[in-house]
Design an enzyme around this catalytic site. Structure first.
Site, short mmCIF file in Angstrom:
data_model
loop_
_atom_site.label_atom_id
_atom_site.label_comp_id
_atom_site.label_asym_id
_atom_site.label_seq_id
_atom_site.Cartn_x
_atom_site.Cartn_y
_atom_site.Cartn_z
N ASP A 191 0.53 -54.65 12.66
CA ASP A 191 0.22 -54.60 11.18
C ASP A 191 -0.44 -55.67 10.81
O ASP A 191 -0.95 -56.78 11.50
CB ASP A 191 1.63 -54.88 10.79
CG ASP A 191 2.60 -55.76 11.49
OD1 ASP A 191 2.01 -56.50 12.13
OD2 ASP A 191 4.00 -55.67 11.30
N ASN A 251 16.32 -57.96 8.98
CA ASN A 251 16.88 -56.59 8.22
C ASN A 251 16.92 -55.43 9.18
O ASN A 251 17.11 -54.36 8.98
CB ASN A 251 16.33 -56.41 7.04
CG ASN A 251 14.75 -56.18 7.27
OD1 ASN A 251 14.28 -56.17 8.05
ND2 ASN A 251 13.99 -56.08 5.90
#
Ligand code: F6R
Length: 239
Positions: A64, A133
Protein backbone atom coordinates in the site's frame (compact mmCIF):
# COMPACT_ATOMS: atom_id res chain seq x y z
CA UNK A 1 -4.24 -24.22 7.03
CA UNK A 2 -2.79 -21.74 9.48
CA UNK A 3 0.58 -22.57 11.06
CA UNK A 4 1.39 -20.56 14.18
CA UNK A 5 4.92 -19.82 15.32
CA UNK A 6 5.46 -18.22 18.70
CA UNK A 7 8.25 -15.75 19.31
CA UNK A 8 9.23 -14.70 22.79
CA UNK A 9 9.53 -11.03 21.91
CA UNK A 10 9.78 -8.51 19.08
CA UNK A 11 13.42 -9.23 18.37
CA UNK A 12 12.89 -12.97 18.06
CA UNK A 13 9.88 -12.30 15.87
CA UNK A 14 12.15 -10.43 13.45
CA UNK A 15 14.56 -13.36 13.34
CA UNK A 16 11.87 -15.99 12.86
CA UNK A 17 10.09 -14.09 10.10
CA UNK A 18 13.42 -13.09 8.54
CA UNK A 19 14.43 -16.75 8.36
CA UNK A 20 11.16 -17.60 6.63
CA UNK A 21 11.92 -15.00 3.99
CA UNK A 22 15.49 -16.23 3.58
CA UNK A 23 14.23 -19.78 3.07
CA UNK A 24 11.80 -18.59 0.44
CA UNK A 25 14.59 -16.85 -1.46
CA UNK A 26 16.89 -19.87 -1.16
CA UNK A 27 14.19 -22.01 -2.76
CA UNK A 28 13.51 -19.48 -5.50
CA UNK A 29 16.16 -16.84 -6.17
CA UNK A 30 13.83 -14.65 -8.22
CA UNK A 31 10.96 -14.77 -5.74
CA UNK A 32 8.32 -12.08 -5.88
CA UNK A 33 8.02 -10.82 -2.30
CA UNK A 34 4.96 -8.87 -1.26
CA UNK A 35 6.14 -6.53 1.51
CA UNK A 36 4.55 -4.57 4.32
CA UNK A 37 5.64 -1.37 6.01
CA UNK A 38 4.94 -0.04 9.52
CA UNK A 39 6.45 -0.85 12.89
CA UNK A 40 6.14 -4.65 12.96
CA UNK A 41 8.34 -5.56 9.97
CA UNK A 42 11.17 -3.19 10.93
CA UNK A 43 12.81 -5.94 13.02
CA UNK A 44 12.60 -8.34 10.08
CA UNK A 45 14.26 -5.88 7.72
CA UNK A 46 16.94 -5.16 10.31
CA UNK A 47 17.62 -8.87 10.66
CA UNK A 48 17.83 -9.33 6.88
CA UNK A 49 20.17 -6.36 6.54
CA UNK A 50 22.52 -7.97 9.09
CA UNK A 51 22.48 -11.28 7.21
CA UNK A 52 23.28 -9.61 3.88
CA UNK A 53 21.60 -12.23 1.67
CA UNK A 54 21.88 -12.07 -2.11
CA UNK A 55 18.54 -10.58 -3.12
CA UNK A 56 19.71 -9.34 -6.50
CA UNK A 57 17.05 -11.31 -8.36
CA UNK A 58 14.19 -10.74 -5.92
CA UNK A 59 11.30 -8.54 -7.01
CA UNK A 60 9.43 -6.61 -4.31
CA UNK A 61 5.85 -5.36 -4.45
CA UNK A 62 4.31 -3.27 -1.71
CA UNK A 63 0.97 -3.63 -0.09
CA UNK A 64 0.00 0.00 0.00
CA UNK A 65 0.81 3.70 -0.18
CA UNK A 66 -0.77 6.87 1.14
CA UNK A 67 -2.45 9.05 -1.47
CA UNK A 68 -1.02 12.54 -1.70
CA UNK A 69 2.50 11.79 -0.43
CA UNK A 70 5.47 11.83 -2.78
CA UNK A 71 8.18 9.18 -2.63
CA UNK A 72 10.50 11.83 -1.21
CA UNK A 73 8.23 12.49 1.76
CA UNK A 74 9.72 10.75 4.83
CA UNK A 75 6.20 9.71 5.90
CA UNK A 76 5.48 7.86 2.67
CA UNK A 77 5.83 4.11 2.37
CA UNK A 78 8.04 4.67 -0.66
CA UNK A 79 10.52 6.49 1.58
CA UNK A 80 10.25 3.78 4.26
CA UNK A 81 11.08 1.12 1.67
CA UNK A 82 14.06 3.06 0.38
CA UNK A 83 15.36 3.61 3.90
CA UNK A 84 14.82 0.18 5.45
CA UNK A 85 14.53 -2.28 2.56
CA UNK A 86 15.50 -1.35 -0.98
CA UNK A 87 18.81 0.33 -0.24
CA UNK A 88 20.06 -1.75 2.73
CA UNK A 89 19.10 -4.98 0.98
CA UNK A 90 20.30 -3.79 -2.42
CA UNK A 91 17.08 -4.42 -4.30
CA UNK A 92 17.55 -3.23 -7.90
CA UNK A 93 15.52 -0.18 -8.97
CA UNK A 94 13.76 -2.22 -11.64
CA UNK A 95 12.64 -4.66 -8.94
CA UNK A 96 10.82 -2.18 -6.68
CA UNK A 97 7.09 -1.88 -7.15
CA UNK A 98 4.88 0.38 -5.07
CA UNK A 99 1.70 2.32 -5.91
CA UNK A 100 2.31 5.96 -6.82
CA UNK A 101 0.95 8.20 -4.05
CA UNK A 102 0.91 11.17 -6.41
CA UNK A 103 -0.95 9.49 -9.26
CA UNK A 104 -3.49 11.69 -11.05
CA UNK A 105 -6.01 8.92 -11.55
CA UNK A 106 -6.30 6.47 -8.65
CA UNK A 107 -8.41 3.95 -10.58
CA UNK A 108 -5.95 3.85 -13.43
CA UNK A 109 -3.04 3.50 -10.99
CA UNK A 110 -4.76 0.53 -9.30
CA UNK A 111 -5.35 -1.17 -12.65
CA UNK A 112 -1.73 -0.57 -13.63
CA UNK A 113 -0.48 -1.98 -10.31
CA UNK A 114 -2.56 -5.15 -10.59
CA UNK A 115 -1.30 -5.60 -14.13
CA UNK A 116 2.32 -5.21 -12.98
CA UNK A 117 1.85 -7.87 -10.29
CA UNK A 118 0.25 -10.19 -12.83
CA UNK A 119 3.13 -9.60 -15.26
CA UNK A 120 5.58 -10.72 -12.55
CA UNK A 121 3.71 -14.02 -12.33
CA UNK A 122 2.03 -13.23 -9.01
CA UNK A 123 3.37 -13.06 -5.48
CA UNK A 124 5.34 -15.99 -4.04
CA UNK A 125 5.35 -14.84 -0.41
CA UNK A 126 3.23 -12.03 0.97
CA UNK A 127 4.34 -10.52 4.25
CA UNK A 128 1.48 -8.93 6.20
CA UNK A 129 1.23 -6.87 9.37
CA UNK A 130 -2.03 -6.67 11.29
CA UNK A 131 -4.04 -3.58 12.16
CA UNK A 132 -5.55 -3.28 15.63
CA UNK A 133 -8.94 -3.33 13.92
CA UNK A 134 -8.05 -6.49 11.98
CA UNK A 135 -7.05 -4.79 8.72
CA UNK A 136 -4.51 -6.33 6.37
CA UNK A 137 -2.90 -4.00 3.87
CA UNK A 138 -5.30 -1.08 4.20
CA UNK A 139 -8.35 -3.28 3.79
CA UNK A 140 -10.45 -1.85 6.58
CA UNK A 141 -13.39 -3.58 8.30
CA UNK A 142 -16.51 -3.18 6.19
CA UNK A 143 -19.68 -4.74 4.96
CA UNK A 144 -17.90 -6.79 2.26
CA UNK A 145 -14.45 -7.96 1.27
CA UNK A 146 -13.11 -5.69 -1.48
CA UNK A 147 -11.31 -7.34 -4.36
CA UNK A 148 -8.29 -6.07 -6.25
CA UNK A 149 -6.02 -3.06 -5.65
CA UNK A 150 -8.23 -0.07 -4.89
CA UNK A 151 -8.49 3.32 -3.25
CA UNK A 152 -9.56 3.28 0.41
CA UNK A 153 -10.74 5.80 2.92
CA UNK A 154 -8.72 5.11 6.07
CA UNK A 155 -10.74 4.54 9.23
CA UNK A 156 -10.37 6.90 12.22
CA UNK A 157 -8.80 4.01 14.20
CA UNK A 158 -6.13 3.43 11.55
CA UNK A 159 -5.37 7.15 11.30
CA UNK A 160 -5.07 7.30 15.09
CA UNK A 161 -2.81 4.21 15.19
CA UNK A 162 -0.57 5.60 12.43
CA UNK A 163 -0.41 9.11 13.87
CA UNK A 164 2.80 8.03 15.63
CA UNK A 165 4.53 8.36 12.25
CA UNK A 166 2.94 11.80 11.69
CA UNK A 167 2.38 14.71 14.06
CA UNK A 168 -1.27 13.97 14.80
CA UNK A 169 -4.19 11.88 13.42
CA UNK A 170 -5.28 14.88 11.29
CA UNK A 171 -1.95 14.81 9.47
CA UNK A 172 -2.36 11.17 8.44
CA UNK A 173 -3.68 11.14 4.86
CA UNK A 174 -7.37 10.28 4.52
CA UNK A 175 -6.91 8.05 1.51
CA UNK A 176 -4.55 5.31 0.42
CA UNK A 177 -4.14 2.77 -2.35
CA UNK A 178 -4.00 -0.82 -1.19
CA UNK A 179 -3.74 -4.28 -2.64
CA UNK A 180 -7.19 -5.77 -2.22
CA UNK A 181 -8.15 -8.91 -0.36
CA UNK A 182 -8.26 -10.82 -3.63
CA UNK A 183 -4.77 -9.64 -4.61
CA UNK A 184 -3.47 -10.78 -1.22
CA UNK A 185 -5.29 -14.11 -1.36
CA UNK A 186 -3.75 -14.88 -4.76
CA UNK A 187 -0.26 -14.93 -3.15
CA UNK A 188 1.08 -18.47 -3.06
CA UNK A 189 2.13 -18.15 0.57
CA UNK A 190 1.31 -15.70 3.33
CA UNK A 191 3.36 -14.73 6.37
CA UNK A 192 1.44 -12.67 8.91
CA UNK A 193 3.56 -11.03 11.60
CA UNK A 194 1.98 -9.75 14.78
CA UNK A 195 3.55 -8.01 17.74
CA UNK A 196 2.21 -6.47 20.94
CA UNK A 197 -0.80 -6.74 23.20
CA UNK A 198 -2.77 -4.16 21.18
CA UNK A 199 -3.09 -6.74 18.40
CA UNK A 200 -4.19 -9.62 20.65
CA UNK A 201 -7.91 -9.20 19.99
CA UNK A 202 -7.55 -9.08 16.19
CA UNK A 203 -5.16 -12.03 16.25
CA UNK A 204 -7.55 -14.08 18.34
CA UNK A 205 -10.15 -13.73 15.60
CA UNK A 206 -8.19 -15.97 13.26
CA UNK A 207 -7.41 -18.48 15.98
CA UNK A 208 -10.84 -19.86 16.47
CA UNK A 209 -13.34 -17.61 14.80
CA UNK A 210 -15.16 -17.61 11.49
CA UNK A 211 -14.56 -15.53 8.39
CA UNK A 212 -16.10 -12.06 8.54
CA UNK A 213 -15.43 -8.84 6.58
CA UNK A 214 -15.78 -6.97 9.88
CA UNK A 215 -12.36 -8.44 10.79
CA UNK A 216 -10.59 -8.56 7.40
CA UNK A 217 -7.69 -10.76 8.58
CA UNK A 218 -10.12 -13.68 9.08
CA UNK A 219 -10.19 -14.15 5.29
CA UNK A 220 -6.78 -15.82 5.70
CA UNK A 221 -8.58 -18.85 7.15
CA UNK A 222 -9.55 -19.61 3.55
CA UNK A 223 -5.97 -19.50 2.25
CA UNK A 224 -4.17 -22.85 1.84
CA UNK A 225 -0.76 -21.72 3.09
CA UNK A 226 -0.59 -19.20 5.92
CA UNK A 227 2.07 -18.86 8.60
CA UNK A 228 1.39 -16.58 11.55
CA UNK A 229 4.46 -15.49 13.49
CA UNK A 230 3.45 -13.68 16.68
CA UNK A 231 5.16 -12.63 19.85
CA UNK A 232 4.06 -13.60 23.35
CA UNK A 233 2.33 -10.25 23.96
CA UNK A 234 0.18 -10.60 20.83
CA UNK A 235 -0.65 -14.21 21.64
CA UNK A 236 -1.65 -13.14 25.13
CA UNK A 237 -0.83 -16.53 26.68
CA UNK A 238 -2.99 -18.27 24.07
CA UNK A 239 -0.34 -20.50 22.53
C1 F6R B 1 1.52 -1.59 6.07
C2 F6R B 1 0.17 -2.18 6.14
C3 F6R B 1 -0.62 -2.22 7.39
C4 F6R B 1 0.23 -2.53 8.64
C5 F6R B 1 -0.64 -2.54 9.88
C6 F6R B 1 0.17 -2.77 11.14
O1 F6R B 1 2.08 -1.72 4.79
O2 F6R B 1 -0.31 -2.61 5.14
O3 F6R B 1 -1.63 -3.18 7.29
O4 F6R B 1 0.85 -3.76 8.47
O5 F6R B 1 -1.31 -1.31 10.00
O6 F6R B 1 1.08 -1.72 11.29
P1 F6R B 1 2.21 -1.74 12.45
O7 F6R B 1 3.14 -2.85 12.11
O8 F6R B 1 2.86 -0.40 12.35
O9 F6R B 1 1.48 -1.97 13.71
Amino acid sequence: MVEIIRAENYEELGQIAGEQILRQVEEKRDSVLGLATGGTPRGIYRYLAEKKPDLSRVRTVNLDEYLGLSGGDPRSYHYYMKEYVWEPLEIGRENRLIPDGLCQDAEEECRRYEEQIRALGGIDLQLLGLGENGHIGFNEPGPAFVCDTHKVCLSPETRAANSRFFGSPEEVPRYALTMGIRTIMRARRILLVVSGGKKAKALQAIMGGGVTPQIPVTILLLHPRVTVAADAAALGGKF
